[in-house]
Motif scaffolding. Structure first.
Motif, PDB file in Angstrom:
ATOM      1  N   SER A  35       0.921  -1.225  -0.072  1.00 41.64           N
ATOM      2  CA  SER A  35       0.050   0.021  -0.157  1.00 41.64           C
ATOM      3  C   SER A  35       0.842   1.210   0.073  1.00 41.64           C
ATOM      4  N   VAL A  36       1.907   1.162   0.846  1.00 45.37           N
ATOM      5  CA  VAL A  36       2.827   2.252   0.904  1.00 45.37           C
ATOM      6  C   VAL A  36       3.359   2.645  -0.494  1.00 45.37           C
ATOM      7  N   ASP A  37       3.793   1.784  -1.093  1.00 46.95           N
ATOM      8  CA  ASP A  37       4.369   1.750  -2.455  1.00 46.95           C
ATOM      9  C   ASP A  37       3.385   2.126  -3.485  1.00 46.95           C
ATOM     10  N   ASP A  38       2.303   1.750  -3.440  1.00 46.99           N
ATOM     11  CA  ASP A  38       1.103   2.233  -4.364  1.00 46.99           C
ATOM     12  C   ASP A  38       1.021   3.865  -4.111  1.00 46.99           C
ATOM     13  N   HIS A  39       0.871   4.076  -2.705  1.00 47.37           N
ATOM     14  CA  HIS A  39       0.662   5.668  -2.516  1.00 47.37           C
ATOM     15  C   HIS A  39       1.919   6.453  -2.955  1.00 47.37           C
ATOM     16  N   ILE A  40       3.113   6.073  -2.969  1.00 49.91           N
ATOM     17  CA  ILE A  40       4.244   6.761  -3.222  1.00 49.91           C
ATOM     18  C   ILE A  40       4.222   6.871  -4.876  1.00 49.91           C
ATOM     19  N   LEU A  41       3.820   5.832  -5.411  1.00 48.98           N
ATOM     20  CA  LEU A  41       3.887   5.764  -6.923  1.00 48.98           C
ATOM     21  C   LEU A  41       2.895   6.576  -7.559  1.00 48.98           C
ATOM     22  N   ARG A  42       1.589   6.530  -6.915  1.00 46.83           N
ATOM     23  CA  ARG A  42       0.521   7.247  -7.348  1.00 46.83           C
ATOM     24  C   ARG A  42       0.148   8.597  -7.020  1.00 46.83           C
ATOM     25  N   GLU A  43       0.847   8.947  -5.788  1.00 55.81           N
ATOM     26  CA  GLU A  43       0.517  10.502  -5.253  1.00 55.81           C
ATOM     27  C   GLU A  43       1.900  11.017  -5.117  1.00 55.81           C
ATOM     28  N   VAL A  49       6.414   8.344   7.003  1.00 53.06           N
ATOM     29  CA  VAL A  49       6.883   6.854   7.617  1.00 53.06           C
ATOM     30  C   VAL A  49       8.443   6.746   7.134  1.00 53.06           C
ATOM     31  N   ILE A  50       8.739   7.152   5.955  1.00 50.39           N
ATOM     32  CA  ILE A  50      10.097   6.751   5.411  1.00 50.39           C
ATOM     33  C   ILE A  50      10.587   7.996   4.811  1.00 50.39           C
ATOM     34  N   TYR A  51      11.696   8.235   4.707  1.00 53.24           N
ATOM     35  CA  TYR A  51      12.368   9.318   3.987  1.00 53.24           C
ATOM     36  C   TYR A  51      12.788   8.631   2.702  1.00 53.24           C
ATOM     37  N   ILE A  52      12.361   9.543   1.592  1.00 54.30           N
ATOM     38  CA  ILE A  52      12.781   9.384   0.155  1.00 54.30           C
ATOM     39  C   ILE A  52      13.238  10.350  -0.228  1.00 54.30           C
ATOM     40  N   ASP A  53      14.664  10.403  -0.727  1.00 53.44           N
ATOM     41  CA  ASP A  53      15.363  11.463  -1.081  1.00 53.44           C
ATOM     42  C   ASP A  53      14.864  12.224  -2.591  1.00 53.44           C
ATOM     43  N   ASP A  54      14.480  10.964  -3.504  1.00 54.96           N
ATOM     44  CA  ASP A  54      14.361  11.354  -4.826  1.00 54.96           C
ATOM     45  C   ASP A  54      13.243  10.478  -5.281  1.00 54.96           C
ATOM     46  N   GLY A  55      12.133  10.978  -5.528  1.00 59.12           N
ATOM     47  CA  GLY A  55      11.077  10.259  -6.068  1.00 59.12           C
ATOM     48  C   GLY A  55      10.935   9.842  -7.302  1.00 59.12           C
ATOM     49  N   ALA A  56      11.562  10.286  -8.361  1.00 56.34           N
ATOM     50  CA  ALA A  56      11.906   9.752  -9.379  1.00 56.34           C
ATOM     51  C   ALA A  56      13.144   8.547  -9.611  1.00 56.34           C
ATOM     52  N   ASP A  57      13.887   8.720  -8.510  1.00 56.80           N
ATOM     53  CA  ASP A  57      14.660   7.463  -8.295  1.00 56.80           C
ATOM     54  C   ASP A  57      14.062   6.331  -7.846  1.00 56.80           C
ATOM     55  N   TYR A  58      13.298   6.665  -6.853  1.00 57.23           N
ATOM     56  CA  TYR A  58      12.548   5.479  -6.287  1.00 57.23           C
ATOM     57  C   TYR A  58      11.438   4.838  -7.357  1.00 57.23           C
ATOM     58  N   ARG A  63      10.104  -3.219  -9.090  1.00 58.24           N
ATOM     59  CA  ARG A  63       8.958  -3.660  -7.724  1.00 58.24           C
ATOM     60  C   ARG A  63       9.661  -3.961  -6.659  1.00 58.24           C
ATOM     61  N   ASP A  64      10.524  -5.150  -6.734  1.00 59.28           N
ATOM     62  CA  ASP A  64      11.204  -6.162  -5.874  1.00 59.28           C
ATOM     63  C   ASP A  64      12.175  -4.942  -5.034  1.00 59.28           C
ATOM     64  N   ALA A  65      12.696  -4.126  -5.652  1.00 63.48           N
ATOM     65  CA  ALA A  65      13.828  -3.082  -5.108  1.00 63.48           C
ATOM     66  C   ALA A  65      13.005  -2.334  -4.311  1.00 63.48           C
ATOM     67  N   ARG A  66      11.861  -1.597  -4.739  1.00 61.99           N
ATOM     68  CA  ARG A  66      11.214  -0.702  -3.897  1.00 61.99           C
ATOM     69  C   ARG A  66      10.636  -1.465  -2.591  1.00 61.99           C
TER      70      ARG A  66
END
Length: 169
Positions: A35-43, A49-58, A63-66
């Motif tokens: 669900s968190v992965d879906d929200h990060i990809l869609r929104e 919850v988790i610091y992500i430095d670069d959305g495009a890189d994420y 899918r498995d790496a994310r």
């Protein structure tokens, strides 16, 4: 309010001082990762919850790496969130529930919450709300147990290992 606060003493004091009620909801951690992965990809990639430095890189990762990244770096927050709420016992202002109950029987789930808030539940109105389609809702999939097929075997093992190796509870 929809917040992701932990029950630290200053928060507990404010809750009690202002007579607030809290609904604490938890869910299967594997499903949470998806669900968190879906929200990060869609929104949006910035989240509490988790610091992500670069959305495009994420988003460019497999899918498995994310999922592996979220398990390694996001899962500890979810574990500490659950353990912190578990630690405080059952004060009268706290309503505990889980996501799987909501997906299994939304009417009973929300009816219990309304009654837990010490309110009469207008069953007809509640059913009308639940029957209303909301365009662009943040509710992404709502399928309990989807991590059984949605996580790789390696990531399931990693999630289990992180839970087993957690130093608390």
């Amino acid at each position: 309010l929809h917040l992701h606060i932990k029950p630290y003493p200053p928060h507990l004091e404010l809750i009690e001082r202002h007579g607030m009620m809290v609904v604490y909801q938890w869910r299967n951690l594997g499903d949470t990762i998806l669900s968190v992965d879906d929200h990060i990809l869609r929104e949006y990639w910035e989240n509490p919850v988790i610091y992500i430095d670069d959305g495009a890189d994420y988003r460019s990762q497999s899918r498995d790496a994310r999922h592996k990244f979220l398990i390694q770096h996001g899962l500890p927050w979810y574990i500490s969130f659950h353990l912190a709420w578990k630690r405080i016992g059952d004060p009268e202002w706290l309503i505990r529930c889980n996501y799987e109950e909501m997906t299994r029987d939304a009417f009973s789930f929300f009816n219990r919450i309304v009654r837990g808030l010490r309110r009469e539940c207008d069953n007809q109105r509640l059913q009308g709300i639940l029957d209303t389609h909301v365009h662009d809702a943040r509710f992404n999939v709502g399928v309990a147990g989807r991590s059984v097929n949605g996580l790789s075997e390696d990531n399931k093992a990693l999630l289990e290992r992180m839970l087993i190796e957690h130093p608390q509870d």
